[in-house]
Design an enzyme around this catalytic site. Sequence first.
Site, mmCIF file in Angstrom:
data_model
loop_
_atom_site.group_PDB
_atom_site.id
_atom_site.type_symbol
_atom_site.label_atom_id
_atom_site.label_comp_id
_atom_site.label_asym_id
_atom_site.label_seq_id
_atom_site.Cartn_x
_atom_site.Cartn_y
_atom_site.Cartn_z
ATOM 1 N N LYS A 33 0.848 -1.206 0.000
ATOM 2 C CA LYS A 33 0.000 0.000 0.000
ATOM 3 C C LYS A 33 0.880 1.251 0.000
ATOM 4 C CE LYS A 33 -0.287 -0.451 5.029
ATOM 5 N NZ LYS A 33 -1.071 -1.029 6.143
ATOM 6 N N TYR A 242 16.958 30.761 8.045
ATOM 7 C CA TYR A 242 15.754 31.454 8.523
ATOM 8 C C TYR A 242 15.798 31.633 10.035
ATOM 9 C CZ TYR A 242 13.350 31.004 4.041
ATOM 10 O OH TYR A 242 12.980 31.118 2.731
HETATM 11 C C1 LIG Z 1 -0.291 -2.024 6.831
HETATM 12 C C2 LIG Z 1 -0.894 -3.343 7.151
HETATM 13 C C3 LIG Z 1 -0.094 -4.510 7.179
HETATM 14 C C4 LIG Z 1 1.412 -4.477 7.082
HETATM 15 O O1 LIG Z 1 1.922 -4.040 8.316
HETATM 16 P P1 LIG Z 1 3.500 -3.926 8.589
HETATM 17 O O2 LIG Z 1 3.560 -3.534 10.019
HETATM 18 O O3 LIG Z 1 3.987 -2.859 7.692
HETATM 19 O O4 LIG Z 1 4.101 -5.243 8.301
HETATM 20 C C5 LIG Z 1 -0.743 -5.721 7.341
HETATM 21 N N1 LIG Z 1 -2.082 -5.786 7.506
HETATM 22 C C6 LIG Z 1 -2.871 -4.681 7.513
HETATM 23 C C7 LIG Z 1 -4.342 -4.836 7.716
HETATM 24 C C8 LIG Z 1 -2.293 -3.427 7.362
HETATM 25 O O5 LIG Z 1 -3.080 -2.339 7.406
#
Ligand SMILES: *Cc1c(COP(=O)(O)O)cnc(C)c1O
Length: 344
Positions: A33, A242
């Site tokens: 994702k 800045y």
């Molecule tokens: C993001 C996510 C993962 C992966 O998690 P990591 O901690 O990055 O391994 C797995 N399952 C769900 C439902 C997630 O939202």
Amino acid sequence: MSTGHLTIDLAALAHNWRSLNALTACDTAAVIKADAYGLGAGRVAKTLAKQGVRTFYIAMVEEAAAIREAIGDTAQIRVLSGHMRGDTDTIAALHLTPILNSVDQIQRHFEALPDAPFGLQLDTGMNRLGLEWDDWAAVAEAALRRKPVVVMSHLACADEPDHPMNPYQLDIFHQMTDGITTPRSLAATGGILLGPAYHFDECRAGIGLYGGHPFVDARPVVRLDLPVIQIRDLTAGEVVGYGNAWQADRPTRLATVAAGYADGLHRALARGLHLWHGHTPCPVVGRISMDAITVDVTDLPEDPASLAIICEDQPVDRLAQVAGTIGYEMLTSLGTRYSRRYAG
Ligand SMILES: *Cc1c(COP(=O)(O)O)cnc(C)c1O
């Protein structure tokens, strides 16, 4: 060229998937994702598909097209946000598998695409996504009859191995799913490291693939080098940047590198941050601005052509710590202006 150079080590990515996969006796899906945590979902998916990954998870259907194009129809792409209004055409066209989170989503999916694959997510206490106990009791039989590809839940505290929430959620997941024949999945990276009781039929590896905490045995995947665009000498007493936020207390040689908060390098990083010349740390001085960071290179034996901000000596989690955040956020904040090179 004055943009930062982001190097993404695909061989290390493949190695990390193999290492996580070797920790379990079950399938290891890949979570890609948010453009594979900022690293490029197409390239990442292609690399992992070559390793044998057949299941990928994304957050929303809009992320799917580039991945489907990269890997073809050989693997399943599952959508964690489920089947939202307006998603139906994309789900059908790209052969996506929504993970249904609510009774509403289940009804929508069964009505719109009765023959399309789906999975189910249960809430075991995190209270973010998934069916709660009563809804599950009401729909389980009918939903399971349609053969979901997976019944999953997600752990809230898996990066803290001794947290009592872990066995609590494990117990609830057992109570909600024991006796079903559908493949089950509970663990992400943290859950994989909690041991076999958490593995069930499939684990969903995300951050560990990309070299992040809590998978401390990961190989680093990301390196970020920032080119030096100007070097100047200051006399003691001169001020930098800045707000005149830093004042030289000695004659100082100052390098300005081309990256800033517009590239995901938050202003909060400035306090205590170093950039690296080989294995030598050089302190960042003054504020981080939109496109520039100023660095004290007085003690280097030579003028650097570039300085590293993510490297062996300063992995992404260390950088995150300086900013008061987590590796996940640093990676997904990596800017779009960097030139990217995929190695391995
Ligand atoms: C993001 C996510 C993962 C992966 O998690 P990591 O901690 O990055 O391994 C797995 N399952 C769900 C439902 C997630 O939202």
